[in-house]
Design a protein around this motif. Structure first.
Motif, PDB file in Angstrom:
ATOM      1  N   LEU A 535      -2.853  -6.577  -7.172  1.00 17.48           N
ATOM      2  CA  LEU A 535      -1.737  -6.910  -6.295  1.00 17.48           C
ATOM      3  C   LEU A 535      -1.613  -5.834  -5.223  1.00 17.48           C
ATOM      4  O   LEU A 535      -1.594  -4.641  -5.534  1.00 17.48           O
ATOM      5  N   GLN A 536      -1.545  -6.258  -3.967  1.00 17.07           N
ATOM      6  CA  GLN A 536      -1.401  -5.328  -2.846  1.00 17.07           C
ATOM      7  C   GLN A 536      -0.223  -5.773  -1.984  1.00 17.07           C
ATOM      8  O   GLN A 536      -0.031  -6.957  -1.754  1.00 17.07           O
ATOM      9  N   TRP A 537       0.583  -4.835  -1.521  1.00 20.94           N
ATOM     10  CA  TRP A 537       1.647  -5.153  -0.583  1.00 20.94           C
ATOM     11  C   TRP A 537       1.862  -3.997   0.380  1.00 20.94           C
ATOM     12  O   TRP A 537       1.610  -2.837   0.060  1.00 20.94           O
ATOM     13  N   THR A 538       2.301  -4.376   1.567  1.00 24.17           N
ATOM     14  CA  THR A 538       2.533  -3.398   2.627  1.00 24.17           C
ATOM     15  C   THR A 538       3.926  -3.615   3.187  1.00 24.17           C
ATOM     16  O   THR A 538       4.326  -4.748   3.463  1.00 24.17           O
ATOM     17  N   THR A 539       4.670  -2.516   3.352  1.00 23.73           N
ATOM     18  CA  THR A 539       6.009  -2.599   3.930  1.00 23.73           C
ATOM     19  C   THR A 539       5.996  -1.969   5.316  1.00 23.73           C
ATOM     20  O   THR A 539       5.285  -0.995   5.575  1.00 23.73           O
ATOM     21  N   GLN A 540       6.816  -2.516   6.216  1.00 24.07           N
ATOM     22  CA  GLN A 540       6.947  -1.924   7.547  1.00 24.07           C
ATOM     23  C   GLN A 540       7.983  -0.812   7.557  1.00 24.07           C
ATOM     24  O   GLN A 540       7.869   0.153   8.297  1.00 24.07           O
ATOM     25  N   SER A 541       9.006  -0.966   6.707  1.00 15.67           N
ATOM     26  CA  SER A 541      10.024   0.073   6.581  1.00 15.67           C
ATOM     27  C   SER A 541      10.725  -0.075   5.241  1.00 15.67           C
ATOM     28  O   SER A 541      10.721  -1.156   4.647  1.00 15.67           O
ATOM     29  N   GLU A 542      11.300   1.021   4.760  1.00 18.28           N
ATOM     30  CA  GLU A 542      12.032   1.019   3.496  1.00 18.28           C
ATOM     31  C   GLU A 542      13.255   1.912   3.655  1.00 18.28           C
ATOM     32  O   GLU A 542      13.215   2.935   4.347  1.00 18.28           O
ATOM     33  N   SER A 543      14.336   1.489   2.999  1.00 20.89           N
ATOM     34  CA  SER A 543      15.551   2.295   3.059  1.00 20.89           C
ATOM     35  C   SER A 543      16.366   2.061   1.797  1.00 20.89           C
ATOM     36  O   SER A 543      16.751   0.925   1.517  1.00 20.89           O
ATOM     37  N   GLY A 544      16.596   3.115   1.032  1.00 20.24           N
ATOM     38  CA  GLY A 544      17.410   3.013  -0.171  1.00 20.24           C
ATOM     39  C   GLY A 544      16.766   2.225  -1.283  1.00 20.24           C
ATOM     40  O   GLY A 544      17.469   1.644  -2.118  1.00 20.24           O
ATOM     41  N   VAL A 545      15.425   2.183  -1.335  1.00 18.05           N
ATOM     42  CA  VAL A 545      14.717   1.418  -2.353  1.00 18.05           C
ATOM     43  C   VAL A 545      14.311   2.347  -3.499  1.00 18.05           C
ATOM     44  O   VAL A 545      13.654   3.371  -3.283  1.00 18.05           O
ATOM     45  N   ASN A 546      14.699   1.960  -4.704  1.00 20.80           N
ATOM     46  CA  ASN A 546      14.323   2.740  -5.882  1.00 20.80           C
ATOM     47  C   ASN A 546      12.856   2.527  -6.226  1.00 20.80           C
ATOM     48  O   ASN A 546      12.147   3.473  -6.575  1.00 20.80           O
ATOM     49  N   GLY A 547      12.405   1.258  -6.168  1.00 23.66           N
ATOM     50  CA  GLY A 547      11.015   0.975  -6.498  1.00 23.66           C
ATOM     51  C   GLY A 547      10.758  -0.510  -6.625  1.00 23.66           C
ATOM     52  O   GLY A 547      11.589  -1.353  -6.239  1.00 23.66           O
ATOM     53  N   TYR A 548       9.591  -0.850  -7.216  1.00 23.03           N
ATOM     54  CA  TYR A 548       9.137  -2.236  -7.280  1.00 23.03           C
ATOM     55  C   TYR A 548       8.680  -2.587  -8.689  1.00 23.03           C
ATOM     56  O   TYR A 548       8.185  -1.736  -9.437  1.00 23.03           O
ATOM     57  N   TYR A 549       8.821  -3.874  -9.023  1.00 25.47           N
ATOM     58  CA  TYR A 549       8.265  -4.432 -10.255  1.00 25.47           C
ATOM     59  C   TYR A 549       7.418  -5.652  -9.895  1.00 25.47           C
ATOM     60  O   TYR A 549       7.684  -6.345  -8.909  1.00 25.47           O
ATOM     61  N   SER A 565       4.796  -4.943 -15.011  1.00 21.11           N
ATOM     62  CA  SER A 565       4.570  -3.567 -14.548  1.00 21.11           C
ATOM     63  C   SER A 565       5.771  -2.702 -14.898  1.00 21.11           C
ATOM     64  O   SER A 565       6.882  -3.202 -15.125  1.00 21.11           O
ATOM     65  N   LEU A 566       5.541  -1.397 -14.924  1.00 17.62           N
ATOM     66  CA  LEU A 566       6.639  -0.438 -14.958  1.00 17.62           C
ATOM     67  C   LEU A 566       7.144  -0.264 -13.528  1.00 17.62           C
ATOM     68  O   LEU A 566       6.574  -0.826 -12.583  1.00 17.62           O
ATOM     69  N   LEU A 567       8.207   0.498 -13.355  1.00 18.38           N
ATOM     70  CA  LEU A 567       8.734   0.727 -12.019  1.00 18.38           C
ATOM     71  C   LEU A 567       7.713   1.480 -11.174  1.00 18.38           C
ATOM     72  O   LEU A 567       7.182   2.515 -11.588  1.00 18.38           O
ATOM     73  N   ILE A 568       7.420   0.928  -9.994  1.00 20.18           N
ATOM     74  CA  ILE A 568       6.499   1.553  -9.043  1.00 20.18           C
ATOM     75  C   ILE A 568       7.364   2.177  -7.962  1.00 20.18           C
ATOM     76  O   ILE A 568       8.029   1.475  -7.198  1.00 20.18           O
ATOM     77  N   SER A 569       7.409   3.490  -7.894  1.00 15.99           N
ATOM     78  CA  SER A 569       8.333   4.207  -7.009  1.00 15.99           C
ATOM     79  C   SER A 569       8.056   3.896  -5.548  1.00 15.99           C
ATOM     80  O   SER A 569       6.901   3.754  -5.120  1.00 15.99           O
ATOM     81  N   ALA A 570       9.148   3.793  -4.773  1.00 17.58           N
ATOM     82  CA  ALA A 570       9.048   3.515  -3.347  1.00 17.58           C
ATOM     83  C   ALA A 570       8.932   4.816  -2.559  1.00 17.58           C
ATOM     84  O   ALA A 570       9.388   5.871  -2.998  1.00 17.58           O
TER      85      ALA A 570
END
Length: 717
Positions: A535-549, A565-570
Motif C-alpha cells: 500500500l502506497q499513499w502520498t499526501t500534499q499536506s498534513e496538519s494535526g494528524v496523529n497517524g494512519y491505519y 496495521s499498527l498506527l503509522i505515524s504522520a
C-alpha cells in the motif's frame, strides 16, 4: 343392321371396358377430382341442394345433400353463390370461387390452418364473417374483396394476390378488417378504406407487414386498433390522418411516424405507447383528443417531453388527458424535459405536485423534471440524471443519476445502479456543531457513487464557513470532501460513498480549523511478488494528524473491513509525505479492498478508498485486474480545470469527448489507442477553438470497444 350392332358391341368386351374405366379414373385423378368433391350447376343460395353436383368416384351426379361441415374436400363454384349458414373448411380442403361468393348476415366461413380459398370475387355483408387461418389466393386478374358495413374479415394467415394482375380490396364504411399476429395481405393490388371503417392489427410489423399490397392505398379517416401481444410498431405506411387510434397491446406499441387524429387517440389500461420523436397532432378538420388510461404507460424521446396545453412536446391535440395512475418514461438522446403536463385525478392539488404511478429515465444527457412530481411507486433512472422536484413513495426505485430538489442531494451517473432507493431529509438534526439538515438514504449497490449534498444558508446552524470547511459524516464515519461551495445558495459538498449501510444516515459538520487535516493526492494497492500487497499513499499536506491505519475487506463494504496495521505515524508537514505499508498477511487467490484511515490528535477519523487488488491463485507474479470504466471527474464542480480519469481492461482505441447540455460537441479530448489500466486527462474548460466555455453542466462521454460511458461535470465561474 344386326350385324353392324354386333360388330360394335363386340368392341365392349370386359377387357376393353376395364381399360376405358382405368383411363377415365386416371384422368379424374390427374384433374384433382376426388370422391366427395362438390361443384355448382348454376348460381343461387349455397343452401339449395339442387344447385350442387358431387363426384361419386366415377362421375358427377346430382347431390342429394349439401356439402357437409366441417368439409375437407374440394368445392368449385363457377357461378354467383351466397352463403347463409356457417361453413368450416378443414384439413387440406379447398374452395375455388370462379365467380362471386357472398357471405351473408349472421354467417361465418372459416378456413382451417391447412385449407385454402381461391377466389375471383368475395363479398362480406353486414354481420357476415370470413375467418382465414389458412391461405386465401386471388385466382383472377380482376379479383376483388369487398367488406360491407358491419361485415368482418379476420385474417390470421395469408391473403396472397401475387397470381393476379391486380386485386381490388374495398373496406367500406363501418366494415371490419382484422389481422392476427401472422396475418398479412400481400401481392399486387390496391386498397380503399372508407370513412369510419375499422382495422385491427396484431401483427408485430403493424400496417407495414399487415397490408403489404404493391398498389395504391387510400384511407378516408379510418379507426385503427393495435392489439398485439408482443412488441409492435405502427409501421411507416400507417395513414397520416385517422379518425381514432386505440393502443391495446400490453407488450407495447412504437409509433413509427407522426399521426393526425380527428377524434381520439387512446392508450388502454395495461397497454403502453412509445412515441420516439413522433408527434400526435389534431387533423385540420377535427379537434382531436388524447387519453392515457390508468395503468397504461407512455414513453417519449421528444426534447420537450409531453404537455397538457400549448403547441409543445409530443402530444399536440386539443384535449389531453393523462392519468395519475399511469407510467411516464423519457428516453431521449439530447437534453430533455418531462414537460408541462398535469394528471387526473389529483387528490391533493394544494401541494402543487403532479401525481404519477412510475417515472422512468434513460437519457445519457439527462432529464429535467419540469413540474414537481409525486411518484406513487418507483423512480427508475437507468442512464443519465433526473433533475428536479420529485417525491418518491415506492420502495423498489432504481437510480443511476438523480438530483432531487425535494431531498437536497444528487448522485452523479456512472452506470452503477442503486436498487431499492428510498430517500428522506429534514432539518431536525440534533447533532452538535453540524448543520440542521440531515439525510436518511436507503439502498444497495456494488461499487462507488459520487454524491452531492445541498442545504440552505439558514441551515448553517451558526457554523462560520469562512473559517471552516465541510466534512460529511456517514453515521460516525467521516468522508473526505472532494469539492464544495459554502458561499452559494444552496450550499453544497461532494463526496464518494461505497455503501448505504446503517440506513445511510448522513450529516455535515465544520472541520473546526478551516483546513482539512490531510490532503491526499494518491492511494494505491500493488501486489508483491511474494504473498502480500504493498500500500502506497502520498499526501500534499498534513496538519494535526496523529497517524494512519490500513483496513482490509473481502468486499467493497467498509463495515466488513478489519484493521491490518499498527498506527503509522504522520509527518505533519506542509509539504506532505510519502508512505508505504506491506500487508504480508494477504494469501493468494483472493480479491481485497483496502481503506486508509487518518486519525487526528483530537480523535477525529477520516477514511479514503477503497482501492481494489486481486492476487492470483497459483504461481507467477500477481496482477492487478483492470476494468473498463470512466471514473468520476475531479474536482466537480471545477474551475478552471478538471481531471478526467478512465481505465481500460486492455489496450484499445478510445474516444473521449465533451458535450454541452444541448448535446453539441464542445471538445474532442482524446481519440487514439490507449494503454490498459488507469489513464488521466485534463480538460481546462475551453472548446475546440481554444475559447473558454461558460458556466454550466457538461457531459464527458467515452466510447471504446462498442461501449459507451458517461460522466457529468459542472463548470462554475
Amino acid at each position: 343392321m344386326p350385324e353392324l350392332m354386333n360388330k360394335y358391341t363386340g368392341l365392349f368386351c370386359p377387357k376393353v371396358l376395364a381399360l376405358v374405366l382405368g383411363l377415365t379414373l386416371s384422368l379424374v385423378q390427374l384433374s384433382g377430382i376426388s370422391t366427395g368433391d362438390y361443384r355448382t350447376k348454376w348460381g343461387g343460395t349455397w343452401e339449395t341442394v339442387s344447385l350442387w353436383q358431387t363426384y361419386n368416384g366415377t362421375a358427377w351426379v346430382d347431390a342429394t345433400a349439401l356439402p357437409p361441415t366441417p368439409f375437407s374436400n374440394t368445392i368449385t363454384s363457377s357461378h354467383y353463390i351466397s352463403l347463409n349458414s356457417p361453413f368450416n373448411l378443414v384439413g387440406s380442403g379447398q374452395v375455388i370461387i370462379n365467380n362471386q361468393l357472398q357471405v351473408r348476415s349472421g354467417c361465418t366461413l372459416e378456413i382451417g390452418s391447412y385449407a385454402s380459398l381461391a377466389f375471383k370475387e368475395l363479398r362480406v355483408t353486414a354481420t357476415g364473417v370470413i375467418v382465414n387461418n389458412g391461405t386465401m389466393t386471388a385466382n383472377n386478374n380482376n379479383s376483388s374483396i369487398t367488406i360491407e358495413a358491419n361485415g368482418t374479415l379476420i385474417n390470421n394467415s395469408t391473403i396472397d394476390t401475387s397470381q393476379s394482375n391486380s386485386l381490388s380490396f374495398n373496406l367500406l364504411s363501418a366494415g371490419n378488417l382484422e389481422f392476427g399476429k401472422d396475418g398479412e395481405l400481400t401481392g399486387q393490388g390496391s386498397l380503399t378504406v372508407g370513412w369510419n371503417a375499422n382495422i385491427y392489427i396484431a401483427n408485430p410489423g403493424g400496417v407495414d407487414s399487415s397490408i403489404a399490397l404493391s398498389g395504391n392505398k387510400t384511407y378516408d379517416r379510418a379507426n385503427i386498433t393495435f392489439n398485439g401481444e408482443t412488441p409492435q410498431i405502427t409501421g411507416f405506411s400507417m395513414p397520416a390522418n385517422v379518425l381514432n387510434v386505440v393502443v391495446a397491446n400490453p407488450a407495447g406499441l412504437i409509433l413509427s411516424s407522426s399521426v393526425n387524429v380527428v377524434e381520439e387517440f387512446v392508450v388502454n389500461s395495461g397497454a403502453s405507447l412509445e412515441l420516439g420523436l413522433s408527434i400526435i397532432d389534431k387533423a385540420w378538420y377535427g379537434a382531436g383528443s388524447f387519453t392515457l388510461s390508468s395503468n397504461a404507460g407512455i414513453t417519449t424521446a421528444h426534447p420537450e417531453g409531453i404537455s397538457s396545453t400549448g403547441n409543445t412536446g409530443s402530444i399536440l391535440v386539443t384535449i389531453r388527458r393523462f392519468d395519475s395512475y399511469a407510467d411516464y418514461s423519457f428516453n431521449g438522446t439530447t437534453p430533455q424535459q418531462t414537460g408541462n403536463f398535469v394528471t387526473e385525478p389529483d387528490n391533493n392539488p394544494e401541494d402543487g405536485k403532479v401525481p404519477i404511478a412510475n417515472l422512468n429515465i434513460s437519457n445519457p444527457f439527462g432529464v429535467t423534471v419540469t413540474n414537481p412530481l409525486a411518484v406513487a411507486s418507483n423512480v427508475t433512472v437507468l442512464e443519465g440524471t433526473a433533475e428536479g422536484s420529485v417525491i418518491i413513495v415506492g420502495q423498489e426505485s432504481k437510480i443511476d443519476g438523480l438530483f432531487s430538489h425535494n431531498y437536497y442531494h444528487s448522485f452523479a451517473p456512472n452506470g452503477i445502479l442503486i436498487s431499492n432507493y428510498i430517500p428522506y431529509t429534514d432539518v431536525s438534526s440534533g447533532k452538535p456543531q453540524a448543520i440542521k439538515r440531515r439525510w436518511d438514504i436507503s439502498g444497495t449497490f456494488i461499487g462507488s457513487k459520487q454524491v452531492t449534498f445541498y442545504w440552505e444558508p439558514e441551515d448553517d446552524n451558526g457554523i462560520n464557513w469562512s473559517l471552516q470547511t465541510p466534512v460529511v459524516y456517514h453515521g460516525n464515519l467521516a468522508l473526505p470532501a472532494e469539492a464544495w461551495d459554502t458561499n452559494s445558495s444552496p450550499r453544497w459538498v461532494t463526496t464518494t460513498i461505497t455503501d448505504l449501510a446503517d440506513r445511510g444516515m448522513f450529516s455535515i459538520s465544520g472541520s473546526g480549523d478551516g483546513t482539512l487535516p490531510v490532503e491526499l493526492s494518491s492511494f494505491n494497492a500493488i501486489p508483491t511478488l511474494n504473498n502480500g500487497v504493498r500500500l502506497q499513499w502520498t499526501t500534499q499536506s498534513e496538519s494535526g494528524v496523529n497517524g494512519y491505519y490500513i483496513w482490509r475487506a473481502f468486499s467493497a463494504n467498509l463495515a466488513d473491513a478489519r484493521m491490518v496495521s499498527l498506527l503509522i505515524s504522520a509527518t505533519n508537514t506542509s509539504i506532505g509525505g510519502n508512505y508505504l505499508f506491506t500487508d504480508s498477511d494477504a494469501p493468494n487467490g483472493f480479491e481485497y479492498w483496502y481503506w486508509l484511515q487518518s486519525v487526528d490528535y483530537d480523535g477525529r477519523a477520516s477514511y479514503y478508498g477503497p482501492v481494489h487488488v486481486k492476487l492470483e491463485a497459483v504461481g507467477g507474479a500477481p496482477s492487478v485486474p483492470f476494468s473498463t470504466q470512466l471514473l468520476a471527474p475531479y474536482p466537480n464542480p471545477f474551475n478552471p480545470s478538471v481531471n478526467i480519469a478512465y481505465s481500460l481492461a486492455k489496450a484499445a482505441d478510445a474516444q473521449i469527448n465533451i458535450y454541452n447540455q444541448k448535446g453539441q460537441l464542445v471538445r474532442k479530448l482524446f481519440d487514439g489507442n490507449s494503454k490498459a489500466g488507469r489513464n488521466t486527462l485534463v480538460w481546462n474548460g475551453d472548446d475546440a477553438n481554444g475559447k473558454a466555455c461558460g458556466s454550466g453542466h457538461y457531459l464527458i462521454i467515452m466510447e471504446t470497444g462498442g461501449q459507451r460511458f458517461v460522466q457529468k461535470a459542472s463548470l462554475v465561474k
